[in-house]
Design a protein around this motif. Structure first.
Motif, mmCIF file in Angstrom:
data_model
loop_
_atom_site.group_PDB
_atom_site.id
_atom_site.type_symbol
_atom_site.label_atom_id
_atom_site.label_comp_id
_atom_site.label_asym_id
_atom_site.label_seq_id
_atom_site.Cartn_x
_atom_site.Cartn_y
_atom_site.Cartn_z
ATOM 1 N N CYS A 159 111.353 38.487 53.098
ATOM 2 C CA CYS A 159 111.213 36.948 53.730
ATOM 3 C C CYS A 159 110.728 35.893 52.731
ATOM 4 O O CYS A 159 109.918 36.308 51.728
ATOM 5 N N ILE A 160 111.191 34.693 52.606
ATOM 6 C CA ILE A 160 110.908 33.492 51.908
ATOM 7 C C ILE A 160 110.311 32.613 52.562
ATOM 8 O O ILE A 160 110.043 31.462 51.938
ATOM 9 N N CYS A 190 112.980 31.227 61.472
ATOM 10 C CA CYS A 190 112.810 31.953 62.898
ATOM 11 C C CYS A 190 111.846 31.322 63.842
ATOM 12 O O CYS A 190 111.989 31.212 65.007
ATOM 13 N N HIS A 209 104.184 36.693 60.084
ATOM 14 C CA HIS A 209 104.924 37.586 61.045
ATOM 15 C C HIS A 209 104.100 38.162 62.322
ATOM 16 O O HIS A 209 104.616 38.197 63.482
ATOM 17 N N CYS A 232 110.700 30.494 55.037
ATOM 18 C CA CYS A 232 111.226 29.336 55.306
ATOM 19 C C CYS A 232 110.931 28.688 56.577
ATOM 20 O O CYS A 232 111.086 27.687 57.031
ATOM 21 N N TYR A 233 110.361 29.736 57.496
ATOM 22 C CA TYR A 233 109.913 29.349 58.821
ATOM 23 C C TYR A 233 111.225 29.037 59.802
ATOM 24 O O TYR A 233 111.013 28.442 60.888
ATOM 25 N N CYS A 268 117.442 33.574 60.754
ATOM 26 C CA CYS A 268 116.941 34.115 59.438
ATOM 27 C C CYS A 268 118.049 34.080 58.425
ATOM 28 O O CYS A 268 119.037 34.726 58.415
HETATM 29 S S1 SF4 Z 1 113.598 32.955 58.956
HETATM 30 FE FE1 SF4 Z 1 111.580 33.822 59.236
HETATM 31 S S2 SF4 Z 1 111.823 36.012 58.487
HETATM 32 FE FE2 SF4 Z 1 113.518 34.907 57.835
HETATM 33 S S3 SF4 Z 1 113.108 34.052 55.680
HETATM 34 FE FE3 SF4 Z 1 112.665 32.577 57.020
HETATM 35 S S4 SF4 Z 1 110.449 32.844 57.437
HETATM 36 FE FE4 SF4 Z 1 111.168 34.916 56.808
#
Ligand code: SF4
Ligand code: SF4
Lengths: 144, 316
Positions: free
Chosen positions: B206-207, B212, B247, B209-210, B268
């Protein structure tokens, strides 16, 4: 080094369990000194973030205590809290963040000093059995 | 599902020209295959860009909270359930909405098709009912639609919209006898240390990035807990503890509200199966409070209510 003693954060409702802790003291009831009390206005005030923050900062156990269902000072705060805690409790175990024995919930009225001391002892024993926290701890930056 | 395209355009044209709505929210073809994009139509001359096929997995209910105009929105089963959640949470009023219900046969998982193309670049994709024909420079392959369904769609039991003003096609048959939780039970059966490792590994890439969170129709808070700074409950680093806090709380926030639409997983960029967090809560809510999110328009969400006799075996 002396034997390891657990650190336990207790979120106690001002209107009941906090009073019970007070009464336990006044009544000279004994229980080990592993508990750090944080007074909250209601068990419903205990945000899951608080519990995670306690574990993240290295608490070995967390204990939340409020008024018996029906006795909430705000009528129904603990009844909402009960649902919140049920899901929180199971999700914390499911994700492996919290092993069995670290997280405790109870209902203790301000008159139940004996129950308070008993539950406190039970919580401390359970956390001791679970051992020092090892999963969910944030490494703090080394300060020289 | 392609036939919905015409129906959507016809309805959009009608609703806009009769001034029943100010905006129509649907999809248009993306610039690359398998990637339709949400499209907000405000005038009749844009209507012909509206489009529908099996790549419309994004949840359009995400564009509704706090709107002030009158909107028509295309809603699959899951989107319609999220609309119900929005209505229950006062994010939009029913009389602002005109819901174009899309009985759904599931959306396809782009990631799995791309993986099976083994690096070949798809330039064109066309679907006909059961098959998806993909072609690119010097190759052509046919994928079976059913095999490549998104994992949440494969176990979906509410494919027909639960609220709508008109349907874009005949209701589809709901999937029967679906076991929604084999993966949850597999994790439950692990030891606590195994579960800890499982989730650590799950979120390791997980980076933060938000994406999700942003794809989630339920995440409409003006200030998300991840952005709070005084006090700062969630650390901003990619320390594994901070990431797990994120999470954990994201899943917890959608407890009893999540419709398992799969938008988070779809969004994601590194392919983390974030539904592994939410599905356990969905199962618990069903078992403890008999509640399924977004299905009953007149029942409060489970964490917004209580019963005197709620189960409390964990309380001393
Ligand atoms: S979409 Fe959510 S789970 Fe996937 S990398 Fe970004 S923050 Fe992490
Ligand atoms: S979750 Fe159900 S309604 Fe939503 S896209 Fe998948 S099959 Fe369709």
């Amino acid at each position: 080094m002396s034997e390891w003693e657990p650190k336990i954060v207790a979120f106690l409702c001002n209107w009941c369990s906090y009073g019970a802790a007070d009464l336990a003291g006044v009544s000279r009831l004994q229980y080990p000194a592993n508990i750090r009390i944080i007074r909250v206005p209601c068990s419903g005030r205990v945000n899951p973030k608080f519990i995670l923050a306690a574990f993240r900062s290295g608490a070995d156990g967390v204990w939340v205590s409020g008024c018996h269902p029906g006795d909430c000072h705000y009528i129904e705060g603990n009844l909402y809290a009960r649902r919140k805690f049920a899901l929180l409790n199971s999700q914390l175990e499911y994700t492996g963040i919290v092993e069995p024995g670290r997280l405790h919930f109870s209902w203790i009225s301000s008159a139940e000093a004996t129950k308070f001391a008993e539950v406190a002892r039970g919580v401390i024993d359970a956390v001791k059995a679970a051992g020092p926290a090892r999963h969910f701890i944030k490494k703090q930056a080394e300060v020289a | 599902m392609r036939e919905y395209t015409e129906r959507i355009r016809e309805a959009a044209k009608r609703l806009l020209s009769e001034q029943r709505v100010d905006t129509v929210i649907g999809f248009r073809r993306g610039t690359v295959p398998f990637m339709n994009e949400p499209f907000l139509v405000k005038s009749v001359d844009q209507v012909d860009q509206l489009y529908w096929d099996s790549n419309c997995g994004i949840n359009l209910a995400n564009y509704l909270p706090k709107r002030t105009d009158r909107v028509a929105v295309v809603a699959k089963g899951c989107d319609s359930r999220n609309i119900v959640v929005h209505l229950l949470e006062n994010q939009i009023k029913r009389d602002q909405l005109y819901i174009l219900g899309a009985p759904c046969r599931g959306m396809v998982d782009k990631r799995r098709m791309m993986a099976d193309l083994k690096g070949k670049e798809p330039l064109h994709a066309e679907e006909n009912g059961k098959e998806i024909k993909v072609s690119g420079r010097g190759f052509q392959v046919t994928f079976d639609r059913q095999t490549y369904l998104q994992s949440n769609c494969a176990i979906c039991t509410h494919r027909n919209p639960v609220v709508y003003d008109e349907l874009l096609g005949d209701p589809v048959e709901e999937q029967q006898g679906v076991d929604r939780y084999p993966d949850v039970r597999r994790i439950e059966a692990m030891s606590v240390d195994e579960r800890w490792r499982y989730f650590q590994e799950l979120i390791a890439p997980c980076i933060r990035c938000y994406a999700c969170r942003n794809a989630c129709p339920l995440c409409y808070c003006p200030t998300c807990f991840v952005d709070e700074s005084r006090p700062q409950w969630v650390g901003k680093t990619i320390d594994p503890t901070d990431t797990l806090t994120f999470h954990f709380l994201r899943a917890y926030h959608v407890a009893g509200r999540c419709t398992d639409c799969g938008s988070c997983e779809r969004a994601c960029p590194v392919g983390i199966e974030v539904r592994k967090f939410t599905k356990k809560l969905e199962k618990e809510v069903k078992e403890l409070y008999g509640y399924e999110a977004g299905v009953t328009p007149d029942q409060r969400p489970p964490l917004d209510t209580f019963k005197p006799g709620d189960p409390e075996p964990f309380i001393k």
